[in-house]
Design a protein around this motif. Structure first.
Motif, PDB file in Angstrom:
ATOM      1  N   ASP A 207      46.940  29.511  48.626  1.00  0.00           N
ATOM      2  CA  ASP A 207      45.881  28.507  48.750  1.00  0.00           C
ATOM      3  C   ASP A 207      46.177  27.326  47.821  1.00  0.00           C
ATOM      4  O   ASP A 207      46.242  27.491  46.604  1.00  0.00           O
ATOM      5  CB  ASP A 207      44.536  29.141  48.393  1.00  0.00           C
ATOM      6  N   GLN A 208      46.351  26.132  48.383  1.00  0.00           N
ATOM      7  CA  GLN A 208      46.630  24.933  47.601  1.00  0.00           C
ATOM      8  C   GLN A 208      45.360  24.151  47.277  1.00  0.00           C
ATOM      9  O   GLN A 208      45.417  23.160  46.539  1.00  0.00           O
ATOM     10  CB  GLN A 208      47.597  24.023  48.369  1.00  0.00           C
ATOM     11  N   ASN A 209      44.231  24.598  47.794  1.00  0.00           N
ATOM     12  CA  ASN A 209      42.976  23.894  47.579  1.00  0.00           C
ATOM     13  C   ASN A 209      42.183  24.478  46.414  1.00  0.00           C
ATOM     14  O   ASN A 209      41.726  23.752  45.533  1.00  0.00           O
ATOM     15  CB  ASN A 209      42.139  23.939  48.869  1.00  0.00           C
ATOM     16  N   THR A 210      42.030  25.788  46.435  1.00  0.00           N
ATOM     17  CA  THR A 210      41.281  26.491  45.391  1.00  0.00           C
ATOM     18  C   THR A 210      42.143  27.629  44.854  1.00  0.00           C
ATOM     19  O   THR A 210      42.533  28.506  45.625  1.00  0.00           O
ATOM     20  CB  THR A 210      39.963  27.073  45.957  1.00  0.00           C
ATOM     21  N   PRO A 211      42.445  27.644  43.570  1.00  0.00           N
ATOM     22  CA  PRO A 211      43.297  28.699  43.021  1.00  0.00           C
ATOM     23  C   PRO A 211      42.697  30.088  43.236  1.00  0.00           C
ATOM     24  O   PRO A 211      41.496  30.283  43.069  1.00  0.00           O
ATOM     25  CB  PRO A 211      43.364  28.353  41.525  1.00  0.00           C
ATOM     26  N   TYR A 212      43.541  31.036  43.610  1.00  0.00           N
ATOM     27  CA  TYR A 212      43.064  32.400  43.847  1.00  0.00           C
ATOM     28  C   TYR A 212      42.526  33.043  42.570  1.00  0.00           C
ATOM     29  O   TYR A 212      41.757  34.007  42.612  1.00  0.00           O
ATOM     30  CB  TYR A 212      44.175  33.267  44.442  1.00  0.00           C
ATOM     31  N   THR A 213      42.900  32.490  41.427  1.00  0.00           N
ATOM     32  CA  THR A 213      42.410  33.034  40.153  1.00  0.00           C
ATOM     33  C   THR A 213      40.896  32.874  40.020  1.00  0.00           C
ATOM     34  O   THR A 213      40.261  33.622  39.265  1.00  0.00           O
ATOM     35  CB  THR A 213      43.103  32.340  38.972  1.00  0.00           C
ATOM     36  N   GLN A 214      40.319  31.922  40.743  1.00  0.00           N
ATOM     37  CA  GLN A 214      38.864  31.776  40.693  1.00  0.00           C
ATOM     38  C   GLN A 214      38.177  32.973  41.340  1.00  0.00           C
ATOM     39  O   GLN A 214      37.152  33.465  40.843  1.00  0.00           O
ATOM     40  CB  GLN A 214      38.437  30.472  41.378  1.00  0.00           C
ATOM     41  N   THR A 215      38.734  33.461  42.439  1.00  0.00           N
ATOM     42  CA  THR A 215      38.175  34.656  43.074  1.00  0.00           C
ATOM     43  C   THR A 215      38.415  35.882  42.206  1.00  0.00           C
ATOM     44  O   THR A 215      37.557  36.775  42.121  1.00  0.00           O
ATOM     45  CB  THR A 215      38.774  34.846  44.477  1.00  0.00           C
ATOM     46  N   GLU A 216      39.567  35.959  41.576  1.00  0.00           N
ATOM     47  CA  GLU A 216      39.822  37.059  40.639  1.00  0.00           C
ATOM     48  C   GLU A 216      38.763  37.072  39.542  1.00  0.00           C
ATOM     49  O   GLU A 216      38.257  38.139  39.154  1.00  0.00           O
ATOM     50  CB  GLU A 216      41.209  36.910  40.009  1.00  0.00           C
ATOM     51  N   TYR A 217      38.424  35.900  39.054  1.00  0.00           N
ATOM     52  CA  TYR A 217      37.406  35.801  38.004  1.00  0.00           C
ATOM     53  C   TYR A 217      36.049  36.279  38.522  1.00  0.00           C
ATOM     54  O   TYR A 217      35.340  37.028  37.830  1.00  0.00           O
ATOM     55  CB  TYR A 217      37.302  34.360  37.513  1.00  0.00           C
ATOM     56  N   LEU A 218      35.680  35.854  39.733  1.00  0.00           N
ATOM     57  CA  LEU A 218      34.395  36.270  40.302  1.00  0.00           C
ATOM     58  C   LEU A 218      34.332  37.782  40.491  1.00  0.00           C
ATOM     59  O   LEU A 218      33.308  38.408  40.227  1.00  0.00           O
ATOM     60  CB  LEU A 218      34.159  35.565  41.637  1.00  0.00           C
ATOM     61  N   ALA A 219      35.438  38.365  40.948  1.00  0.00           N
ATOM     62  CA  ALA A 219      35.481  39.815  41.121  1.00  0.00           C
ATOM     63  C   ALA A 219      35.314  40.513  39.782  1.00  0.00           C
ATOM     64  O   ALA A 219      34.710  41.591  39.697  1.00  0.00           O
ATOM     65  CB  ALA A 219      36.798  40.225  41.779  1.00  0.00           C
ATOM     66  N   GLY A 220      35.847  39.906  38.729  1.00  0.00           N
ATOM     67  CA  GLY A 220      35.695  40.481  37.398  1.00  0.00           C
ATOM     68  C   GLY A 220      34.278  40.375  36.870  1.00  0.00           C
ATOM     69  O   GLY A 220      33.794  41.261  36.167  1.00  0.00           O
ATOM     70  N   VAL A 221      33.604  39.275  37.224  1.00  0.00           N
ATOM     71  CA  VAL A 221      32.218  39.073  36.783  1.00  0.00           C
ATOM     72  C   VAL A 221      31.271  40.040  37.477  1.00  0.00           C
ATOM     73  O   VAL A 221      30.310  40.548  36.862  1.00  0.00           O
ATOM     74  CB  VAL A 221      31.783  37.612  37.060  1.00  0.00           C
ATOM     75  N   TYR A 222      31.535  40.326  38.746  1.00  0.00           N
ATOM     76  CA  TYR A 222      30.614  41.142  39.533  1.00  0.00           C
ATOM     77  C   TYR A 222      30.715  42.613  39.149  1.00  0.00           C
ATOM     78  O   TYR A 222      31.801  43.209  39.160  1.00  0.00           O
ATOM     79  CB  TYR A 222      30.908  40.973  41.020  1.00  0.00           C
TER      80      TYR A 222
END
Length: 331
Positions: free
Chosen positions: A281-296
């Motif tokens: 994904d060149q628009n939104t880094p996949y690390t943002q989803t990794e972070y959300l999964a960690g928060v949840y």
């Protein structure tokens, strides 16, 4: 013989004083700064326009038009069921807590040769898109015995637009919550799937949907601010310009950015979530989803495929994409 010499008078040039030169340089510098500030302001205004009124994959709000770029991602006739007649569907409208009716298509298993279903899934499109984007998933969910609702978020497709443009999940989450209640009155179990802004909107609304059966969130982002700061275009800009763009967009779009997936996930823990984000994904880094999964802290699954553009993983490997979702929902 005496030679006569004549002296030719040369024009007298004005003698500029040092003080005058300094004043001139100061004026030139001031004009340059004003011009630069004007150019930067115009650039920020233009950029905020693009953020508030994006066009995903070349989509237009006119359903009768189908550009080749849009058709490439949305499918035949840009996913317009009115033209493809691939499925029997119902034109529906339901009230949004934002204060207006939202248009959508309800595609039931019973209307398409199957048995009546007690389960339904709402499909929430990306920012700058509309309900046509999600029709490519109908077959997969019908095979799983689910009815499908795909609808236009406010200021998208055929939906009303009372406040200017996109709010990156703030107003859109209220639309999602309204769609949830619309389905909840008709079905025993309600599911939700969204992409990009659609996924973020679902996650923001999650605390208000504790009975949601499950969520499939493809390439969401943690917050509006981080989305913009992590965007490739922001890397070439000074930090102050990026911050000004964020603030200008929020002011013009009339949202504050406080309602974010990151904040909402901290208030919910009962709904299973399948997080999906492509590493390409060149628009939104996949690390943002990794972070959300960690928060949840609730039940969750994370899949990070190696290929697939932003909001277009299905298009890269349809077979694997659908198998993973089917396996997840069957579990």
């Amino acid at each position: 013989m005496e030679v006569m010499q004549f002296q030719v008078d040369r024009p007298v040039r004005p003698k500029w004083t040092q003080k005058f030169k300094i004043k001139l340089l100061i004026r030139i510098a001031i004009i340059a700064v004003i011009l630069l500030a004007a150019m930067m302001s115009l650039g920020l205004w233009f950029s905020s326009n693009m953020l508030l009124s994006p066009s995903f994959k070349g989509v237009t709000k006119d359903f009768s038009r189908c550009l080749p770029e849009t058709e490439r991602y949305f499918g035949k006739s840009c996913g317009n069921l009115r033209q493809t007649k691939e499925y029997s569907f119902q034109e529906v409208k339901f009230f949004s807590v934002n204060g207006y009716d939202l248009p959508g298509w309800l595609i039931t298993t019973a209307d398409n040769g199957g048995t009546p279903s007690k389960r339904a899934i709402m499909l929430v499109h990306a920012g700058g898109s509309d309900r046509r984007e999600e029709t490519k998933y109908i077959g997969m969910y019908h095979r799983l015995g689910m009815d499908v609702l795909t609808f236009d978020l406010s200021c998208h497709g055929e939906a009303p637009c009372i406040t200017r443009g996109l709010s990156f999940g703030e107003r859109e989450s209220a639309d999602v919550l309204s769609a949830y209640h619309y389905l909840k009155d008709k079905y025993e179990k309600v599911y939700a799937m969204g992409s990009s802004v659609g996924a973020a909107s679902i996650l923001i609304a999650l605390p208000g949907m504790p009975d949601l059966a499950s969520v499939i969130a493809e390439n969401p982002y943690t917050s509006f601010e981080r989305l913009i700061k992590d965007a490739p275009e922001s890397k070439s800009l000074p930090e102050w310009a990026v911050n000004n763009l964020i603030q200008l967009t929020k002011i013009r779009g009339k949202f504050d950015g406080h309602r974010s997936p990151e904040n909402s996930l901290k208030l919910s823990s009962s709904v299973p979530i399948f997080f999906i984000h492509s590493k390409a994904d060149q628009n939104t880094p996949y690390t943002q989803t990794e972070y959300l999964a960690g928060v949840y802290t609730g039940p969750k699954t994370l899949w990070e495929p190696e290929q697939g553009e932003h909001a277009a993983i299905w298009d890269t490997n349809r077979t694997e994409y659908e198998k993973r979702i089917e396996d997840y929902l069957k579990r």
